[in-house]
Write an enzyme that holds these catalytic residues in place. Structure first.
Site, mmCIF file in Angstrom:
data_model
loop_
_atom_site.group_PDB
_atom_site.id
_atom_site.type_symbol
_atom_site.label_atom_id
_atom_site.label_comp_id
_atom_site.label_asym_id
_atom_site.label_seq_id
_atom_site.Cartn_x
_atom_site.Cartn_y
_atom_site.Cartn_z
ATOM 1 N N LYS A 13 6.695 0.492 39.082
ATOM 2 C CA LYS A 13 6.169 0.142 40.414
ATOM 3 C C LYS A 13 7.140 -0.770 41.174
ATOM 4 C CE LYS A 13 2.286 -1.560 38.804
ATOM 5 N NZ LYS A 13 2.592 -1.338 37.372
ATOM 6 N N ARG A 88 -6.326 -3.769 40.790
ATOM 7 C CA ARG A 88 -6.261 -3.422 39.373
ATOM 8 C C ARG A 88 -7.647 -3.240 38.773
ATOM 9 N NH1 ARG A 88 -0.809 -5.950 38.364
ATOM 10 N NH2 ARG A 88 -0.128 -5.347 36.289
ATOM 11 N N ARG A 127 13.186 -4.544 29.535
ATOM 12 C CA ARG A 127 13.212 -5.040 30.927
ATOM 13 C C ARG A 127 13.851 -6.427 31.010
ATOM 14 N NH1 ARG A 127 7.963 -4.683 34.586
ATOM 15 N NH2 ARG A 127 6.931 -5.694 32.832
ATOM 16 N N ARG A 160 10.678 -11.398 30.669
ATOM 17 C CA ARG A 160 9.353 -11.898 31.032
ATOM 18 C C ARG A 160 8.562 -12.247 29.776
ATOM 19 N NH1 ARG A 160 6.721 -7.999 35.576
ATOM 20 N NH2 ARG A 160 4.919 -8.422 34.262
ATOM 21 N N ARG A 171 -1.645 -5.243 27.297
ATOM 22 C CA ARG A 171 -1.626 -4.887 28.726
ATOM 23 C C ARG A 171 -1.915 -3.403 28.916
ATOM 24 N NH1 ARG A 171 3.927 -6.937 30.652
ATOM 25 N NH2 ARG A 171 3.189 -6.473 32.739
HETATM 26 P P1 ADP Z 1 6.331 -2.231 36.821
HETATM 27 O O1 ADP Z 1 6.607 -2.968 38.112
HETATM 28 O O2 ADP Z 1 5.452 -1.018 37.009
HETATM 29 O O3 ADP Z 1 5.831 -3.129 35.714
HETATM 30 P P2 ADP Z 1 9.262 -2.044 36.611
HETATM 31 O O4 ADP Z 1 9.693 -1.465 37.925
HETATM 32 O O5 ADP Z 1 9.502 -3.478 36.363
HETATM 33 O O6 ADP Z 1 7.711 -1.631 36.308
HETATM 34 O O7 ADP Z 1 9.975 -1.156 35.471
HETATM 35 C C1 ADP Z 1 9.801 -1.460 34.083
HETATM 36 C C2 ADP Z 1 11.152 -1.275 33.353
HETATM 37 O O8 ADP Z 1 11.500 0.113 33.370
HETATM 38 C C3 ADP Z 1 12.322 -2.016 34.007
HETATM 39 O O9 ADP Z 1 13.180 -2.462 32.976
HETATM 40 C C4 ADP Z 1 13.001 -0.941 34.874
HETATM 41 O O10 ADP Z 1 14.379 -1.200 35.052
HETATM 42 C C5 ADP Z 1 12.751 0.323 34.059
HETATM 43 N N1 ADP Z 1 12.546 1.529 34.884
HETATM 44 C C6 ADP Z 1 11.851 1.634 36.044
HETATM 45 N N2 ADP Z 1 11.850 2.910 36.500
HETATM 46 C C7 ADP Z 1 12.564 3.641 35.579
HETATM 47 C C8 ADP Z 1 12.912 5.037 35.459
HETATM 48 N N3 ADP Z 1 12.513 5.951 36.364
HETATM 49 N N4 ADP Z 1 13.630 5.419 34.377
HETATM 50 C C9 ADP Z 1 14.004 4.500 33.443
HETATM 51 N N5 ADP Z 1 13.719 3.181 33.490
HETATM 52 C C10 ADP Z 1 13.004 2.750 34.546
HETATM 53 P P1 AMP Z 2 2.758 -7.350 37.009
HETATM 54 O O1 AMP Z 2 3.959 -8.116 37.465
HETATM 55 O O2 AMP Z 2 2.167 -6.515 38.127
HETATM 56 O O3 AMP Z 2 2.993 -6.545 35.759
HETATM 57 O O4 AMP Z 2 1.628 -8.452 36.669
HETATM 58 C C1 AMP Z 2 1.822 -9.392 35.634
HETATM 59 C C2 AMP Z 2 0.475 -9.956 35.212
HETATM 60 O O5 AMP Z 2 -0.134 -10.654 36.319
HETATM 61 C C3 AMP Z 2 -0.576 -8.914 34.778
HETATM 62 O O6 AMP Z 2 -0.437 -8.529 33.414
HETATM 63 C C4 AMP Z 2 -1.883 -9.692 35.034
HETATM 64 O O7 AMP Z 2 -2.123 -10.647 34.014
HETATM 65 C C5 AMP Z 2 -1.556 -10.473 36.317
HETATM 66 N N1 AMP Z 2 -1.931 -9.695 37.520
HETATM 67 C C6 AMP Z 2 -1.090 -9.150 38.449
HETATM 68 N N2 AMP Z 2 -1.786 -8.540 39.409
HETATM 69 C C7 AMP Z 2 -3.098 -8.666 39.087
HETATM 70 C C8 AMP Z 2 -4.312 -8.222 39.677
HETATM 71 N N3 AMP Z 2 -4.311 -7.478 40.794
HETATM 72 N N4 AMP Z 2 -5.482 -8.558 39.065
HETATM 73 C C9 AMP Z 2 -5.496 -9.307 37.950
HETATM 74 N N5 AMP Z 2 -4.394 -9.729 37.329
HETATM 75 C C10 AMP Z 2 -3.198 -9.423 37.886
#
Ligand code: ADP
Ligand code: AMP
Length: 216
Positions: A13, A88, A127, A160, A171
């Protein structure tokens, strides 16, 4: 355009959000980023949220809603926004709808990134995030040019706290119980667009872009 990005944690995302907001000129609103900022600044919301985030649980709806509600009234949201990681839960989705209805507005589309659990686990364990500009990298799929250093701002990369294996498993479980039902909720409203998130990030983006151009 008022867009929601839906998908399991690690589905890409944040990676897609930064591309979408550049092309469509809308603000990127990530509740995860907002919580991390509050934690960094030691605010009351941050202190409360930390207890849940470090266990891989969702922050309670009342805390999340109180944090995000003011954000919608900021001037940069007039022409739309991209929501990343919100809503969420069904309670959050209904609160968002009520907030938009107050201004006679609706969501334009909900983009759901479809990625298998196996891929999620390998993505989240690799990540790395920049401590300065928040850019996201991956040790396998998207390495920085210089080890531990952001390509864009030269900031240091960090892991993270909630990307530890046991927290990742939690999660994913929480996602299935609390967030996955939103897929049917938005399908029922006929605004869901599902994209195969297993492709290369640039191909995922091209598919999102094409789909959003048909609904804008
Ligand atoms: P989210 O915001 O949904 O938690 P991230 O954008 O942080 O996900 O992506 C999670 C991990 O996967 C990061 O390390 C990112 O660089 C990697 N990633 C994201 N999209 C892709 C993809 N299409 N192919 C491979 N790795 C990806
Ligand atoms: P994210 O960066 O989106 O993966 O969010 C990291 C963490 O923040 C999640 O695992 C939740 O603990 C909290 N969080 C983020 N967005 C929400 C939401 N909309 N509702 C509840 N918890 C959230």
């Amino acid at each position: 355009m008022r867009i929601v990005l839906l998908g399991s944690p690690g589905s890409g995302k944040g990676t897609q959000a930064s591309k979408i907001v550049t092309v469509f000129s809308i603000p990127h609103i990530s509740t995860g980023d907002m919580f991390r900022e509050n934690i960094k600044n030691g605010t009351p919301i941050g202190l409360e949220a930390k207890k849940y985030i470090e266990k891989g649980l969702l922050v309670p709806d009342d805390v999340t809603l109180s944090m995000i509600e003011d954000r919608f009234s900021e001037s940069d949201c007039t022409n739309g926004f991209l929501l990343d990681g919100f809503p969420r839960t069904l309670v959050q989705a209904e609160a968002l709808e009520a907030e938009l209805e107050k201004n006679e507005k609706k969501l334009t589309a909900v983009v759901n990134l479809d990625v298998s659990d196996e891929t999620i686990i390998s993505r989240m364990t690799g990540r790395r995030v920049c401590n300065s500009c928040g850019s996201t990298y991956n040790l396998t799929y998207n390495k920085p040019k210089v080890e531990n250093t952001c390509d864009y701002c030269r900031g240091q990369l960090f892991i993270r706290d909630d990307d530890k294996q046991e927290t990742v498993t939690n999660r994913l479980r929480v996602y299935k119980n609390e967030t996955q039902p939103l897929i049917d909720y938005y399908k029922g409203k006929d605004i869901l667009i599902t994209i195969n998130g297993e492709q290369d990030a640039s191909d995922v983006f091209n598919n999102i872009r094409k789909a959003l151009e048909t609904v804008r």
